[in-house]
Enzyme design. Structure first.
Site, PDB file in Angstrom:
ATOM      1  N   GLU A  10       0.971  -1.263  -0.117  1.00 19.46           N
ATOM      2  CA  GLU A  10      -0.036   0.085  -0.130  1.00 19.46           C
ATOM      3  C   GLU A  10       0.649   1.383   0.029  1.00 19.46           C
ATOM      4  O   GLU A  10       1.673   1.274   0.788  1.00 19.46           O
ATOM      5  CB  GLU A  10      -0.956  -0.097   1.311  1.00 19.46           C
ATOM      6  N   GLU A  69      -2.800  11.202   3.416  1.00 17.10           N
ATOM      7  CA  GLU A  69      -3.725  11.157   4.548  1.00 17.10           C
ATOM      8  C   GLU A  69      -3.636  12.295   5.406  1.00 17.10           C
ATOM      9  O   GLU A  69      -2.627  12.813   5.767  1.00 17.10           O
ATOM     10  CB  GLU A  69      -3.408   9.655   5.120  1.00 17.10           C
TER      11      GLU A  69
END
Length: 423
Positions: free
Chosen positions: A170, A175
């Site tokens: 990932e 974020e």
């Protein structure tokens, strides 16, 4: 710093979301979003492999040929939202943006892991539609704000259905958790370094600015054995296999893209009395580009004093010095930056002599062999970095004189390490 979130994907389908009928509910009421800025020009030799500018009528769903919409809840992180289908929580605004809206509502008696769902939102991915291996992956976005609000732009290995997470890998490009309005995070997750053990760093805006106040561009430059993160062109982190402590690097294969806006969860915490809803993630564009330049083509690389990176004597023999010289347009100064991480001239590769990693190791021309000594990352900050050494291409002694040898050196941001690549 490590990104302390847990797996977000275990209970949400990643590769086979049913196409549901679009719902008619429009965007949340509020001030109109700012006018879309024109796209920046793309370098001539860079091929755009994926682009969504989100042009279309207000209320339209995202392009189903590029995105699929996931539905359901997510117990893995204890998130609170239910992801809906169609255009209810993800729609174009008619001004060149995709708007993902998180609301405090439950119009269809959605059920979540904790009971009757309290929030709705949206999550889109390109699985089954687009994947990429290497290149620049970027999005220009204006993120939401508030306690418990968790926007993200990220990628998952396309083999997740076969190997599972975190073996799939990932790459979190951006974020943000609402209690950190000035900070975003970029993180890698893989086998042995997932969840709270992910490897990453944060980037904080200066002067107490909040990311929710304006659009910002979030990017990764991804090449074999190196991933570099930047915000608005400022590099804040670079990761290579050397950062994994002997654990497996799983980032040399196809990945797909994900955009989502979560509400609550272990990392951001749940909304509280200070959280204002609805909140919106505005996405101006998502673009992926790579480089298709071939050996023998390309253009100049200029550095300190406006001098060009040059193959001494235009000699293509193995071991020929790479130097600075007055720009003259010859083949000895035409460099191709390839999607495979190489930089080439005269049919051979820019090489760190003997695969060295020490400050002062000279660079040379050498037959291309796929070794780490011939891998280079070219991030937006204008460094040219050898990931194996984690050092920058450097003009010896900070000199711009003709014949100055090029070497690798600890990255300092000095003028001797800044390069303009013309493609």
């Amino acid at each position: 710093m490590d990104s302390p979130h847990l797996s977000r994907r275990l209970l949400v389908s990643l590769v086979s979301v049913l196409a549901l009928a679009s719902l008619s509910t429009g965007l949340a009421q509020g001030a109109p979003p700012p006018v879309k800025e024109p796209a920046a020009p793309t370098a001539a030799a860079a091929a755009v492999t994926f682009s969504d500018e989100f042009d279309g009528p207000a209320g339209a769903a995202a392009d189903g040929g590029k995105w699929q919409t996931e539905t359901g809840d997510n117990v893995a992180n204890h998130e609170r939202q239910f992801y809906t289908a169609g255009n209810r929580n993800a729609a174009l605004d008619g001004q060149g943006h995709l708007v993902i809206t998180a609301r405090r509502e439950n119009p269809s008696n959605y059920q979540c892991w904790y009971g009757r769902c309290e929030y709705t939102s949206a999550r889109l991915n390109t699985a089954g539609r687009f994947t990429t291996t290497y290149g620049r992956v970027e999005a220009r976005m204006k993120i939401p704000r508030g306690q418990g609000i968790w926007p993200a732009f990220w990628m998952l290995g396309n083999d997740i259905g076969q190997v599972g997470w975190p073996n799939s890998g990932e790459i979190d490009i951006m974020e943000n958790v609402g209690f950190e309005p000035s900070t975003v995070h970029g993180t890698l997750h893989g086998p042995g370094y997932s969840g709270s053990g992910g490897i990453g760093a944060g980037y904080t805006l200066p002067g107490g600015q909040a990311f929710a106040d304006a659009f910002h561009t979030f990017s990764v430059d991804w090449s074999p054995n190196a991933i570099t993160w930047s915000v608005d062109g400022t590099v804040y982190q670079r990761r290579t296999p050397a950062d994994l402590g002997g654990r497996q690097w799983v980032f040399d294969k196809p990945f797909f893209l994900i955009l989502n806006l979560a509400v609550g969860g272990y990392w951001p915490g749940d909304p509280d009395g200070s959280t204002v809803l609805p909140q919106q993630l505005l996405v101006d564009y998502v673009r992926v580009s790579t480089d298709t330049a071939q050996p023998g083509g390309g253009g100049p690389i200029t550095g300190i004093g406006g001098k060009c990176v040059d193959v001494a004597g235009a000699d293509s023999a193995n071991g020929t010095a790479v130097q600075l010289y007055d720009c003259n347009g010859t083949a000895a100064q035409k460099w191709s930056v390839g999607g495979d991480g190489t930089i080439r001239a005269l049919g051979k590769c820019l090489d760190v002599a003997s695969g060295g990693t020490a400050d002062g190791t000279r660079t040379q021309l050498w037959e291309c062999n796929g070794s780490a000594a011939q891998q280079w990352a070219v991030p937006a900050a204008r460094d040219i970095v050898n990931p194996q050494a984690d050092k920058c291409l450097d003009a010896t002694g900070g000199s711009s004189a003709n014949g100055t040898r090029l070497q690798i050196w600890t990255c300092t941001g000095a003028a001797a390490q800044k390069w303009t690549v013309t493609r």
